[in-house]
Design a protein around this motif. Structure first.
Motif, PDB file in Angstrom:
ATOM      1  N   LEU A 195      -6.133  -1.999  -4.298  1.00 55.23           N
ATOM      2  CA  LEU A 195      -5.333  -2.972  -3.386  1.00 55.23           C
ATOM      3  C   LEU A 195      -6.344  -3.236  -2.246  1.00 55.23           C
TER       4      LEU A 195
ATOM      5  N   PHE B 154      -3.440   2.809   7.523  1.00 56.53           N
ATOM      6  CA  PHE B 154      -3.379   2.939   6.253  1.00 56.53           C
ATOM      7  C   PHE B 154      -4.093   4.548   5.787  1.00 56.53           C
TER       8      PHE B 154
ATOM      9  N   TYR C 264       0.890  -1.121  -0.090  1.00 56.47           N
ATOM     10  CA  TYR C 264      -0.022  -0.015   0.087  1.00 56.47           C
ATOM     11  C   TYR C 264       0.953   1.281   0.118  1.00 56.47           C
ATOM     12  N   TRP C 265       1.943   1.542   0.998  1.00 55.72           N
ATOM     13  CA  TRP C 265       2.661   2.444   1.138  1.00 55.72           C
ATOM     14  C   TRP C 265       3.975   2.539   0.246  1.00 55.72           C
TER      15      TRP C 265
ATOM     16  N   VAL D 274       2.240   0.828  -4.453  1.00 48.48           N
ATOM     17  CA  VAL D 274       1.090   1.532  -5.251  1.00 48.48           C
ATOM     18  C   VAL D 274       0.557   2.884  -4.664  1.00 48.48           C
ATOM     19  N   ASN D 275       1.715   3.492  -3.890  1.00 46.94           N
ATOM     20  CA  ASN D 275       1.438   4.755  -3.148  1.00 46.94           C
ATOM     21  C   ASN D 275       1.235   6.001  -4.081  1.00 46.94           C
TER      22      ASN D 275
ATOM     23  N   LEU E 215      -3.852   6.898  -6.422  1.00 48.58           N
ATOM     24  CA  LEU E 215      -5.113   6.701  -5.566  1.00 48.58           C
ATOM     25  C   LEU E 215      -5.921   5.528  -5.845  1.00 48.58           C
TER      26      LEU E 215
ATOM     27  N   LYS F   7      -6.068  11.520  -1.684  1.00 48.56           N
ATOM     28  CA  LYS F   7      -4.937  10.990  -1.677  1.00 48.56           C
ATOM     29  C   LYS F   7      -4.275  10.790  -0.345  1.00 48.56           C
ATOM     30  N   ARG F   8      -3.813   9.657   0.192  1.00 53.11           N
ATOM     31  CA  ARG F   8      -3.379   9.422   1.461  1.00 53.11           C
ATOM     32  C   ARG F   8      -2.044   9.546   1.751  1.00 53.11           C
TER      33      ARG F   8
ATOM     34  N   SER G 245      -5.153   2.981  -7.641  1.00 55.81           N
ATOM     35  CA  SER G 245      -4.478   1.785  -7.271  1.00 55.81           C
ATOM     36  C   SER G 245      -4.505   1.159  -5.789  1.00 55.81           C
ATOM     37  N   GLN G 246      -4.342   2.290  -4.958  1.00 57.34           N
ATOM     38  CA  GLN G 246      -4.250   2.022  -3.589  1.00 57.34           C
ATOM     39  C   GLN G 246      -5.791   1.549  -3.251  1.00 57.34           C
ATOM     40  N   ASN G 247      -6.737   2.055  -3.813  1.00 62.88           N
ATOM     41  CA  ASN G 247      -8.111   1.617  -3.374  1.00 62.88           C
ATOM     42  C   ASN G 247      -8.475   0.168  -4.071  1.00 62.88           C
TER      43      ASN G 247
END
Length: 482
Positions: A33, A261, A19-20, A23-24, A27, A184-185, A29-31
């Motif tokens: 995952l 996350f 995640y970090w 695919v960080n 956005l 975006k995280r 791609s993170q979702n």
């Protein structure tokens, strides 16, 4: 996949790293995952249930899109009812089919009419009560025009099946959680450390407190006819701390994992056993479910508005429905009705909103009056939990009858009473820690930060040691059955 398993201990770091660090940058791609990881997490129990949650996701996403563009009131109501019937239909079939069938047969048998019917061997999908209510809140809020429907199917899927809180909550509202999937995280070290701290405390509550209390609660409840009233009191108290440590421990782990996350979930338990009346208890116990019923059932029924009869009707309706939500057994319905009886005097005398602040705020100890109120509220709660834990209503009545017998004044005797006494002392220490942190989100949020780094590390190390040393009585999470 259980939070307190080796599987999850391997699963979580892998997802965290992907995640970090993989695919960080993207956005979506993170979702994606998170959706993939959540489906793997959920399918770990039984892959067949994946079709159910995917179908529910697709139905509510589609209905939400149509509700957002539809202006005709009749059509909008029709769409809403499709969502309600679909979601509650699945929940009703898997959870309540045999309950209604058996009671239907019993009713006709009472009048001398024999009906031949065979109950189904239905496996209850894990977490169906939780994600059903979560998706329902989405369509209801769109219908009420409190929320715009999402056009991002991946984000919506992540909202429905977000693995930290998928199986046993907290039941998140789309208005709070869904927008977090649009943003975006960025990795926040402080938030992540705080999340790890909350996970650690949640594991302590589950593995050390709940699972060990479960050993003695199960022993006493399952063999209640063999024990004295004093022993049965111990059984009820052990179950009281079992269900709190088990369920609030799950919530702590879920909230802490979410923070790893970059997500913020709502607090689900706010130290409920320090409540001074039953209204305060229900503001602090399973907050996400209590507020769900308040907003989507109690208030639409009229809430506390109207005459006394309507207030009584609405109070009993909300508590009985809440009890029935917990399980297909009359014990849960009686438990809900009993809590309605507890709550009603406060509502009718308009004292249900009195204790909104933290007990003994700004002080180390409560006053004698506050202590008396807490003891009374705790006693009423323990009494109600007997119905929740009992196998049947007759079992609960027999259990209670023995408590209020002369054997109440005898010395408790049951196998393992020595370890049980040591566990009881540990529970008192646990309560002391929670008492010091009663104004915080969880016990270790600020408590450990007040101490020096070496002292904090000793505290965390002691908790980790206790997880291995006292974690031999592994139990499944109670709320998985709901």
């Amino acid at each position: 996949m259980l939070f307190n398993s080796i599987d999850f201990a391997i699963f979580l770091p892998i997802v965290f790293i992907l995640y970090w660090f993989v695919v960080n940058k993207n956005l979506k791609s993170q979702n994606f995952l998170l959706v993939s990881a959540s489906l793997l997490f959920y399918g770990w129990w039984d892959w067949r249930f994946l079709s159910l949650i995917l179908f529910s996701t697709l139905v509510d996403y589609t209905i939400g899109r149509h509700l957002g563009s539809e202006e005709n009131k009749t059509k909008r109501k029709f769409l809403l009812w499709i969502s309600i019937i679909t979601n509650l239909g699945f929940l009703g079939f898997f959870k309540y089919h045999n309950f209604f069938l058996e009671n239907f047969i019993s009713t006709f048998s009472f009048f001398g009419i024999a009906i031949q019917a065979t109950s189904l061997n239905i496996i209850l999908p894990v977490g169906i009560s939780f994600y059903t209510f979560q998706t329902l809140s989405y369509t209801i809020d769109i219908y009420r025009r409190k929320l715009e429907p999402t056009k991002d199917f991946i984000a919506f899927s992540a909202f429905v099946c977000f693995f930290p809180q998928l199986v046993a909550g907290p039941i998140e509202r789309a208005t709070n959680l869904l927008p977090q999937f649009y943003k975006k995280r960025e990795f926040d070290y402080t938030k992540a450390v705080d999340g790890m701290r909350q996970i650690l405390w949640g594991l302590f509550k589950k593995i050390v407190i709940a699972d060990n209390c479960a050993e003695f609660a199960n022993l006493i409840f399952n063999n209640s006819s063999e024990y004295s009233g004093s022993t049965l009191v111990f059984g009820a108290i052990f179950f009281t701390f079992q269900i709190y440590g088990d369920f609030s421990g799950y919530s702590d782990i879920a909230i802490g994992t979410s923070r790893l996350f970059g997500f913020d979930l709502k607090q689900n338990f706010a130290f409920p056993y320090f409540s001074r009346d039953m209204a305060e208890f229900w503001r602090r116990w399973h907050i996400s479910l209590s507020t769900w019923f308040r907003d989507y059932v109690y208030i639409p029924l009229g809430g506390s508005r109207g005459n006394k009869w309507m207030q009584v009707r609405n109070t009993f309706a909300i508590f009985i429905i809440s009890g029935f939500w917990h399980g297909a057994n009359w014990t849960f319905i009686v438990w809900g009705a009993l809590n309605a009886v507890y709550f009603l005097p406060l509502l009718l005398t308009k004292n249900n909103r009195k204790n909104l602040n933290v007990v003994a705020e700004g002080r180390y100890f409560p006053t004698l009056k506050e202590l008396a109120k807490m003891v009374l509220t705790f006693g009423l709660t323990v009494f109600a939990w007997i119905f929740f834990r009992a196998e049947s209503v007759p079992h609960a009545i027999t259990y209670i009858s023995e408590i209020f017998s002369p054997s109440l004044f005898t010395v408790p005797k049951f196998p393992g009473i020595g370890p049980a006494f040591r566990l009881f002392l540990l529970v008192l220490v646990f309560l002391g820690i929670e008492w010091r942190a009663r104004a915080d989100q969880f016990a270790l949020e600020k408590l450990g930060l007040k101490w020096s780094r070496p002292v904090r590390q000793i505290l965390y190390f002691a908790i980790i040691i206790s997880l291995f040393w006292l974690g031999q009585n592994k139990q499944q999470f109670i709320y998985f059955q709901f």
